[in-house]
Design an enzyme around this catalytic site. Structure first.
Site, PDB file in Angstrom:
ATOM      1  CB  SER A 138      -0.842  -0.007   1.283  1.00  0.00           C
ATOM      2  OG  SER A 138      -1.424   1.255   1.525  1.00  0.00           O
ATOM      3  CE1 TYR A 151      -4.579  -1.836   5.108  1.00  0.00           C
ATOM      4  CE2 TYR A 151      -3.129   0.048   4.742  1.00  0.00           C
ATOM      5  CZ  TYR A 151      -3.943  -0.965   4.244  1.00  0.00           C
ATOM      6  OH  TYR A 151      -4.112  -1.098   2.890  1.00  0.00           O
TER       7      TYR A 151
END
Ligand SMILES: NC(=O)c1ccc[n+]([C@@H]2O[C@H](COP(=O)([O-])OP(=O)(O)OC[C@H]3O[C@@H](n4cnc5c(N)ncnc54)[C@H](O)[C@@H]3O)[C@@H](O)[C@H]2O)c1
Length: 187
Positions: A138, A151
């Site tokens: 990401s 995350y």
């Protein structure tokens, strides 16, 4: 990656979103895709739509499921050529309120499971001197945002795992890369 016809791929979290799109693209190139997901209903439906695909349920928080996904694919298909570590979830909360259980779940799904799957498929790839491991990271592997501690930590970690895997595996004909998407409209 130009001729993938007949190769075998495992894609985790492939019942939805980016994983499903990856599975569809690979199947369109003649790859036998093992669609893996914790969501049995959507996973089965996705596999039914794709030529040469089959579904295998696996919860990435359960090491026995992770291990079984790799070993049963090698047993039934005879090989794993491509591994796409894609399954992921998000939880948004300030660190001072972040539930420990959510932290552990995110690290297990997005960091420990990719490590265990990589460890399980590499010997088979080394034997044939060919393999591709793709980790869906990401932009949060490169930059932080507030309230996404688990995350962002998992995504920074998967980039480190990608780099180590790439260095160790290169001499065996195996590449390992990470993709760092920005926002993608997915379920
Ligand atoms: N959508 C975005 O904006 C975006 C941006 C960058 C990176 N990503 C990454 O892309 C990947 C896919 O995300 P998406 O947006 O397609 O999400 P999504 O929710 O559409 O798909 C994620 C899939 O993972 C599965 N999953 C969740 N927990 C699991 C578990 N314990 N075991 C097995 N499977 C499990 C879900 O059932 C679902 O099918 C994730 O790693 C995510 O972090 C997404």
């Amino acid at each position: 990656m130009s001729n993938l016809n007949g190769k075998v791929a495992i894609v985790t979290g492939a019942a939805s979103g980016i994983g499903l799109a990856v599975a569809q693209d690979l199947a369109g190139q003649g790859v036998r895709v093992i669609i893996s997901d914790v969501d049995v209903e959507r996973g089965r439906a996705a596999a039914a739509e794709l030529e040469g695909a089959r579904f295998q349920a696996a919860d990435m928080t359960r090491p026995e499921d992770v291990h079984n996904l790799a070993t049963s694919t090698i047993q039934s298909e005879g090989r794993v050529d491509i591994l796409v570590n894609n399954a992921g979830i998000q939880h948004v909360a300030p660190i001072i309120e972040f539930p420990e259980e959510k932290w552990r779940q995110i690290i297990e799904i997005m960091l420990t499971a990719p490590f265990l799957l990589t460890q399980a498929v590499l010997p088979d790839m080394y034997k044939r001197n060919w393999g591709r491991i793709i980790n869906i990271a990401s932009v949060h592997a490169l930059r932080a945002s507030p309230f996404k501690s688990a995350y962002v930590t998992a995504k920074h970690g998967i980039l480190g795992l990608t780099r180590v895997t790439a260095l160790e595996a290169a001499e065996h004909g195996v590449t390992c890369n990470a993709i760092c998407p920005s926002y993608v409209r997915t379920p």
